[in-house]
Design a protein around this motif. Structure first.
Motif, PDB file in Angstrom:
ATOM      1  N   VAL A 399       0.876  -1.198  -0.033  1.00 15.61           N
ATOM      2  CA  VAL A 399      -0.078   0.034   0.068  1.00 15.61           C
ATOM      3  C   VAL A 399       1.034   1.286   0.155  1.00 15.61           C
ATOM      4  O   VAL A 399       1.824   1.262   0.604  1.00 15.61           O
ATOM      5  N   ARG A 400       0.605   2.093  -0.846  1.00 14.14           N
ATOM      6  CA  ARG A 400       1.317   3.512  -1.088  1.00 14.14           C
ATOM      7  C   ARG A 400       0.577   4.621  -0.515  1.00 14.14           C
ATOM      8  O   ARG A 400      -0.609   4.810  -0.864  1.00 14.14           O
ATOM      9  N   PHE A 479      -3.413  -4.702   8.762  1.00  9.72           N
ATOM     10  CA  PHE A 479      -3.775  -3.566   8.176  1.00  9.72           C
ATOM     11  C   PHE A 479      -4.924  -2.754   9.082  1.00  9.72           C
ATOM     12  O   PHE A 479      -4.652  -1.555   9.202  1.00  9.72           O
ATOM     13  N   GLU A 480      -5.788  -3.510   9.921  1.00 16.88           N
ATOM     14  CA  GLU A 480      -6.881  -2.780  10.575  1.00 16.88           C
ATOM     15  C   GLU A 480      -6.100  -2.335  11.598  1.00 16.88           C
ATOM     16  O   GLU A 480      -6.424  -1.157  12.351  1.00 16.88           O
ATOM     17  N   LYS A 481      -4.947  -2.825  12.384  1.00 10.86           N
ATOM     18  CA  LYS A 481      -4.345  -2.493  13.657  1.00 10.86           C
ATOM     19  C   LYS A 481      -3.576  -1.116  13.227  1.00 10.86           C
ATOM     20  O   LYS A 481      -3.702  -0.179  13.871  1.00 10.86           O
ATOM     21  N   LEU A 482      -2.801  -1.158  11.833  1.00 10.24           N
ATOM     22  CA  LEU A 482      -2.160   0.041  11.508  1.00 10.24           C
ATOM     23  C   LEU A 482      -2.848   1.135  11.080  1.00 10.24           C
ATOM     24  O   LEU A 482      -2.598   2.287  11.146  1.00 10.24           O
ATOM     25  N   PHE A 486      -2.590   5.136  11.047  1.00  9.25           N
ATOM     26  CA  PHE A 486      -2.249   6.128   9.804  1.00  9.25           C
ATOM     27  C   PHE A 486      -3.492   7.103  10.006  1.00  9.25           C
ATOM     28  O   PHE A 486      -3.379   8.303   9.528  1.00  9.25           O
ATOM     29  N   GLN A 487      -4.754   6.807  10.542  1.00  4.25           N
ATOM     30  CA  GLN A 487      -5.647   7.750  10.626  1.00  4.25           C
ATOM     31  C   GLN A 487      -5.432   9.126  11.447  1.00  4.25           C
ATOM     32  O   GLN A 487      -6.351  10.020  11.398  1.00  4.25           O
ATOM     33  N   LEU A 497      -5.199   2.382   1.738  1.00  7.91           N
ATOM     34  CA  LEU A 497      -5.477   1.535   2.712  1.00  7.91           C
ATOM     35  C   LEU A 497      -7.038   1.103   2.856  1.00  7.91           C
ATOM     36  O   LEU A 497      -7.255  -0.041   3.144  1.00  7.91           O
ATOM     37  N   ILE A 498      -7.749   1.914   2.789  1.00  9.13           N
ATOM     38  CA  ILE A 498      -9.216   1.895   2.930  1.00  9.13           C
ATOM     39  C   ILE A 498      -9.857   1.072   1.901  1.00  9.13           C
ATOM     40  O   ILE A 498     -10.642   0.228   2.084  1.00  9.13           O
ATOM     41  N   GLU A 499      -9.078   1.128   0.698  1.00 15.48           N
ATOM     42  CA  GLU A 499      -9.638   0.240  -0.426  1.00 15.48           C
ATOM     43  C   GLU A 499      -9.373  -1.176  -0.085  1.00 15.48           C
ATOM     44  O   GLU A 499     -10.138  -1.923  -0.231  1.00 15.48           O
ATOM     45  N   VAL A 500      -8.217  -1.508   0.532  1.00 13.57           N
ATOM     46  CA  VAL A 500      -7.969  -2.758   0.829  1.00 13.57           C
ATOM     47  C   VAL A 500      -8.772  -3.281   1.891  1.00 13.57           C
ATOM     48  O   VAL A 500      -9.304  -4.691   1.813  1.00 13.57           O
TER      49      VAL A 500
END
Length: 503
Positions: A399-400, A479-482, A486-487, A497-500
């Motif tokens: 993810v970028r 991803f959920e934890k990260l 990031f938010q 990231l939201i798309e993933v």
């Protein structure tokens, strides 16, 4: 920063050569003329000149803008006391070899290329006999240019001097010497995909000369529109194309190059794709087979399983910064310290061997593999067999995150620093100390078994997150934890990231 200085791309020069939609051309004949003056000054002031008059060889890949940039360089060089050797269609490693071959004796080799980027880009790579230009060399060149003086009389000389045939002959001789056979590839069916770049020569000038059947090879003709797929061994579409060609032709091996042939990858007869970690593993097997205890330098985003694989072969892996010059220079540094380091390689496919001038040469990578094929055939093995012990992750995602606002690099690094504090508070996350770029974290328990890496992009305002896991479905929990972290970062665009997470 001047418009020319903005063209610096690490240890290369790169820009827009053809105006396209929102992009305005900033690397044209005019800029090439000015850059040429900086190259001459660099060669003279850095004492890279070994001949009088100065000898500069110029080659290019199949890009549509190549002739314009070459014309600008040649026009400016001819105003100086320079013998210009126009090598026409060539490759990046061949243009370095122009500084090594006795019949060329070039003080400088120049390759006009922008690797795998879209057709409207182009760039300039510069070599002296000591190797590729460094970041600081490009800075010097772009800071020491002058306006092209069209009225100044020509003092130099222009010669046409093709190099690919010489480069190919040299490659063939090296493979013949290593195998002890004149036609070591007799009986092998090898399919080449050049992606309409500059690598099509390898089929008839190397593979066929060594006895291989190359029927079914594809996209060998140079075409700067790249109509079939991007010539990029790190691209899924490109690798799927060569895989299909191998299976369709029942070939023993598939070979694919990028546009300027400084990167390569292969597909074995079963259709197994051998690029990225798999390619590093194959080359590690080659260099460590007879010499245990050696070190291999890679960039940072390699699989944790690759480290285990290299150590099982009796070697050591050093994960270093991304950027092909970075891994090469690290390998050179280790050798100077007495740490035997025969190979530097990035997951993108840039690979450089100590025995080959530490030049990132895709054709030489393939040569090393071709040297091994007759031996594997006698043992009834394939390339894939060499890496069957390399464990593959169940999930691998990237993810970028785009960064907004001024001073993006400082902000990105502050995000990485803050993430380290966040990680320390999460059960199941542990910072990996064997890392020199960004932050690498091992995950366990609730989050499966794997790792993630967050680093700054080399040249763009981006943070790059790579996540791998050996347990399917666990990446999502990482991803959920990260995402909680990031938010909290206002200048970080988390759309990707939201798309993933929505999938």
């Amino acid at each position: 920063m001047s418009s020319l200085q903005a063209l610096q791309n690490g240890s290369d020069i790169r820009g827009i050569a053809i105006s396209h939609e929102e992009f305005t051309a900033n690397l044209t004949i005019k800029e090439a003329q000015e850059i040429a003056s900086g190259i001459v000054k660099w060669l003279k002031e850095e004492k890279r000149v070994t001949h009088t008059p100065l000898r500069i060889a110029i080659g290019h890949d199949s890009r549509l803008s190549a002739n314009d940039i070459k014309e600008g360089l040649i026009e400016a060089f001819l105003k100086e006391d320079v013998v210009v050797l126009d090598s026409e269609l060539a490759t990046t490693p061949a243009m370095f070899m122009a500084t090594q071959f006795d019949s060329f004796k070039a003080d400088c080799g120049i390759m006009i290329t922008a690797s795998h980027l879209p057709y409207y880009y182009n760039g300039i790579k510069i070599f002296s006999e000591l190797g590729g230009a460094e970041h600081e060399d490009i800075e010097f060149i772009l800071e020491n240019t002058h306006v092209f003086n069209e009225s100044k009389p020509n003092q130099g000389k222009l010669e046409k001097k093709e190099i690919i045939s010489l480069y190919s002959e040299d490659m063939v001789k090296k493979i013949q010497k290593a195998t002890g056979e004149t036609k070591p590839l007799t009986g092998f069916h090898i399919v080449l995909d050049a992606g309409n770049g500059a690598g099509g020569f390898f089929a008839d000038k190397v593979l066929q000369q060594l006895g291989a059947n190359t029927s079914g090879s594809q996209f060998l003709d140079p075409n700067g529109n790249f109509p079939n797929h991007m010539p990029n061994p790190d691209n899924k579409e490109a690798m799927e194309s060569i895989k299909e060609a191998v299976l369709r032709n029942n070939a023993d091996l598939g070979v694919i190059f990028d546009t300027d042939v400084d990167r390569a990858a292969v597909v074995d007869k079963s259709g197994q794709v051998i690029n990225r970690n798999n390619l590093i593993a194959v080359l590690a097997h080659i260099v460590l087979e007879d010499s245990k205890g050696q070190t291999i330098v890679t960039n940072s985003p390699t699989s944790s399983h690759l480290k285990d694989f290299i150590e099982a072969l009796g070697g050591k892996q050093v994960r270093y910064l991304c950027g092909y010059r970075n891994v090469i220079n690290k390998a050179i540094e280790l050798n100077v310290k007495g740490i035997e380091t025969p190979l530097a390689i990035e997951t993108s496919g840039h690979a450089a061997f100590k025995e080959n001038y530490f030049l990132d040469d895709g054709a030489y990578v393939i040569a090393k593999i071709l040297m091994l094929l007759p031996k594997l055939k006698k043992e009834n093995k394939s390339l894939g067999d060499l890496i069957e012990e390399l464990k593959q992750p169940a999930e691998a995602q990237e993810v970028r995150f785009k960064l907004s606002g001024p001073g993006y690099r400082n902000y990105g690094n502050s995000v990485i620093t803050d993430l380290a504090e966040f990680v320390n508070e999460v059960d199941g996350f542990t910072v990996d100390p064997e890392n020199e770029e960004g932050i690498r974290v091992n995950v366990r328990e609730t989050y499966g078994s794997g790792w993630f890496l967050l680093r700054m992009s080399l040249h763009e305002p981006l943070l790059v997150l790579q996540v791998e896991n050996d347990i399917a479905g666990k990446n999502r929990l990482v991803f959920e934890k990260l995402n909680e972290f990031f938010q909290t970062k206002e200048r970080l665009n988390t759309e990707k990231l939201i798309e993933v997470l929505k999938k």
